[in-house]
Write a protein that holds these residues in place. Structure first.
Motif, PDB file in Angstrom:
ATOM      1  N   ARG A   1       4.317  -0.814  -3.943  1.00 21.98           N
ATOM      2  CA  ARG A   1       4.934  -1.040  -2.633  1.00 21.98           C
ATOM      3  C   ARG A   1       5.335   0.287  -1.991  1.00 21.98           C
ATOM      4  O   ARG A   1       5.851   1.177  -2.670  1.00 21.98           O
ATOM      5  N   GLY A   2       5.078   0.379  -0.728  1.00 22.71           N
ATOM      6  CA  GLY A   2       5.377   1.626  -0.011  1.00 22.71           C
ATOM      7  C   GLY A   2       4.378   2.729  -0.309  1.00 22.71           C
ATOM      8  O   GLY A   2       4.568   3.877   0.066  1.00 22.71           O
ATOM      9  N   GLY A   3       3.279   2.370  -0.989  1.00 22.41           N
ATOM     10  CA  GLY A   3       2.356   3.383  -1.509  1.00 22.41           C
ATOM     11  C   GLY A   3       1.450   4.066  -0.502  1.00 22.41           C
ATOM     12  O   GLY A   3       0.714   4.984  -0.853  1.00 22.41           O
ATOM     13  N   SER A   4       1.507   3.659   0.761  1.00 18.73           N
ATOM     14  CA  SER A   4       0.622   4.319   1.740  1.00 18.73           C
ATOM     15  C   SER A   4       0.955   5.796   1.914  1.00 18.73           C
ATOM     16  O   SER A   4       0.068   6.607   2.189  1.00 18.73           O
TER      17      SER A   4
ATOM     18  N   PHE B   1      -2.350   2.586   0.552  1.00 18.33           N
ATOM     19  CA  PHE B   1      -1.939   1.537  -0.389  1.00 18.33           C
ATOM     20  C   PHE B   1      -3.032   1.048  -1.330  1.00 18.33           C
ATOM     21  O   PHE B   1      -2.769   0.731  -2.471  1.00 18.33           O
TER      22      PHE B   1
ATOM     23  N   SER C   1      -0.996   1.693   7.336  1.00 16.96           N
ATOM     24  CA  SER C   1      -0.349   0.625   6.572  1.00 16.96           C
ATOM     25  C   SER C   1      -0.703  -0.715   7.208  1.00 16.96           C
ATOM     26  O   SER C   1      -1.214  -0.759   8.320  1.00 16.96           O
ATOM     27  N   ALA C   2      -0.334  -1.772   6.525  1.00 18.30           N
ATOM     28  CA  ALA C   2      -0.448  -3.112   7.098  1.00 18.30           C
ATOM     29  C   ALA C   2       0.593  -3.255   8.208  1.00 18.30           C
ATOM     30  O   ALA C   2       1.612  -2.556   8.206  1.00 18.30           O
TER      31      ALA C   2
HETATM   32  N1  ASP Z   1       1.827  -2.197   3.120  1.00 21.14           N
HETATM   33  C1  ASP Z   1       2.303  -1.716   1.842  1.00 21.14           C
HETATM   34  C2  ASP Z   1       3.714  -2.194   1.599  1.00 21.14           C
HETATM   35  O1  ASP Z   1       4.289  -2.862   2.441  1.00 21.14           O
HETATM   36  C3  ASP Z   1       2.180  -0.239   1.683  1.00 21.14           C
HETATM   37  C4  ASP Z   1       2.947   0.599   2.681  1.00 21.14           C
HETATM   38  O2  ASP Z   1       3.235   0.161   3.791  1.00 21.14           O
HETATM   39  O3  ASP Z   1       3.233   1.749   2.343  1.00 21.14           O
HETATM   40  O4  ASP Z   1       4.256  -1.945   0.548  1.00 21.14           O
END
Ligand code: ASP
Ligand code: ADP
Ligand code: MG
Length: 465
Positions: free
Chosen positions: A202-205, A188, A37-38
């Motif tokens: 969002r949260g897709g990793s 992501f 992820s970032a």
């Molecule tokens: N960096 C992306 C987010 O903050 C994906 C992730 O972290 O899952 O949504």
């Protein structure tokens, strides 16, 4: 082969990234594919910059880019990274500024340009972690996920195009693993067949990790995060939430869908089909057993967890025409079908239908179309509170205990019983945490279930850190 996905806090600093590299090193003999992820906060900053650029405040966009730059350069300094790594980061950041300029020039932020911008964080963090792993002596290969993660063009929540994605992913990853390299790539992000950048939402990793795991036939998909596993409730809300050591695919999907942020709701879907176990683990406490999500689980507990999902919109449609008539629901559903908006929960009476959605892109059109069929009222910003369990229909007294726990909470709508594992309530957003705490105290607190695990005490310590 395993997939190891590390979330934002797990790569949130040089120190955290060092931990990640050690964990990957420890698993090196299992052919890991590392999905990153970032750094935490970066995706939000990227999006804030894009919004500022679109609204005419280009200086603010530049300020966000500078914050992001400083965060990554700080890591490079801390790890003693070389000038090559600095140039790589600088180059990406100049691409970001070019993208901001484009957005500022048009004065509008399309979903398509937002996807280009919001995906930069993963490209940056993965460059840093790969370089650290190389310095640690691991044979590594960095891959741009957009080269194989083929998606449709539903920007902002793109869907995998399996037919193309699977061969492309296998071709990109398998030969490298066979050569003994550890593959580092991004969660992501993906791209369309034509090469236009997309994101999975969002949260897709987490979702990326499971897609890749399925594509390469991994033995296990590991989601490394900042809590000890999937818990009986969000530990930020319920202080005595406990780790659930095993959950079924179905329970985990239900929990993720109804708000357990620890897992992106779509993560489980691909894994179920290939029965690939998913493990949730804590980067901060790697020796904890975590949660294993698998095909079938034996547990005595009727109620397994409580969750809440905020930012929900409830729509109420009422009309006397519905009384003793048929076809009304079909008309209502046709409206949601037309605007490709999925309904999360629903309740009906003789003359009214109440339902909730969390995708509000087409809300105005939906309300307009629904108004042709009855009076429509919308409640913005409500929350769904869900009790996830199993076979509760077979046990008497569960519903009574649920309502007893919620006797002082104003319930806007009740939906449940369609599956045997989920009972959901809609409450005002401000009451959601209170409702979750009360339900947890009723069914899941240690004093009720009567057993304390070492993790219970420890997870509190972790939470307070
Ligand atoms: N960096 C992306 C987010 O903050 C994906 C992730 O972290 O899952 O949504
Ligand atoms: P990551 O950046 O690793 O993807 P997230 O912030 O997306 O991590 O998800 C982890 C967070 O999910 C936890 O810090 C926790 O507050 C929250 N959470 C919500 N519900 C649950 C639950 N039932 N079990 C565990 N964590 C939960
Ligand atoms: Mg997450």
């Amino acid at each position: 082969m395993i997939v190891m996905k590390f979330g934002g806090t797990s790569v949130g600093s040089a120190e955290r990234m060092r931990e990640v590299v050690q964990l990957v090193k420890r698993a090196a003999n299992r052919n890991p594919v590392v999905v990153l992820s970032a750094m935490s906060g970066v995706t939000n900053a990227l999006i804030a910059g894009a919004e500022s650029a679109a609204s005419g405040d280009f200086n603010e966009a530049l300020r966000q880019a500078e914050l992001i730059r400083a965060k990554h350069i700080e890591v490079i300094n801390a790890i003693g990274g070389g000038s090559e790594l600095v140039s790589e980061i600088e180059e990406r950041l100049s691409e970001l500024v070019v993208a901001y300029k484009g957005i500022a020039a048009v004065g509008e932020l399309t979903k398509r340009s937002l996807d280009v911008v919001s995906g930069f964080g993963e490209l940056l963090s993965s460059a840093l972690v790969t370089s650290m792993a190389q310095a640690e002596g691991l044979t590594c290969q960095w891959l741009d996920a957009r080269k194989f993660m083929v998606t449709d063009d539903a920007f902002g929540r793109a869907n995998p195009v399996w037919g193309e994605l699977v061969p492309a992913t296998r071709e990109a990853i398998l030969p490298l693993l066979e050569k003994g390299a550890v593959v580092f790539t991004q969660g992501f992000i993906g791209s369309t067949k034509k090469g236009v950048s997309t994101t999975l939402g969002r949260g897709g990793s987490d979702f990326s990790a499971s897609i890749m795991g399925v594509a390469i036939d991994a033995d296990e998909i590991q989601i490394w995060t900042d809590v000890d596993g999937m818990m009986t409730a969000d530990p930020r809300v319920v202080k005595d939430a406990r780790v659930i050591s095993e959950v079924s695919f179905q329970e985990a999907s239900e929990l993720a869908y109804f708000g357990a942020k620890v897992l992106h709701p779509l993560t489980i879907k691909p894994a179920v089909e290939k029965k690939i176990p998913v493990r949730i683990l804590n980067t901060f406490r790697p020796n904890e057993p975590g949660t294993l999500i698998k095909d079938a689980v034996v547990s005595e507990d009727v109620i397994r967890a409580v969750s809440s999902k905020k930012g929900i919109t409830a729509i109420f449609i009422s009309t006397p025409k519905m009384l003793m008539s048929y076809g009304f629901l079909a008309k209502v559903f046709a409206v949601f079908d037309k605007y490709q908006t999925s309904i999360d929960t629903i309740a009906t009476s003789e003359i009214s239908v109440a339902l909730t959605i969390d995708q509000t892109d087409n809300l105005n059109d939906i309300v307009r179309d629904l108004s042709e069929h009855g009076d429509v009222r919308v409640s913005h910003d409500v929350a769904i509170v869900s009790v996830v369990g199993r076979q509760y229909r077979e046990k008497s007294g569960i519903a009574g205990r649920v309502f007893d726990a919620l006797k002082d909470v104003n319930i806007v709508m009740i939906s449940g019983g369609a599956s045997d594992i989920n009972l959901s309530f809609v409450v005002e957003a401000g009451n959601a945490d209170d409702a979750v705490r009360k339900l947890h105290a009723q069914f899941l607190s240690v004093s009720v279930v009567g057993h304390v695990t070492s993790q219970t005490a420890d997870s509190k310590v972790h939470f307070e850190r």
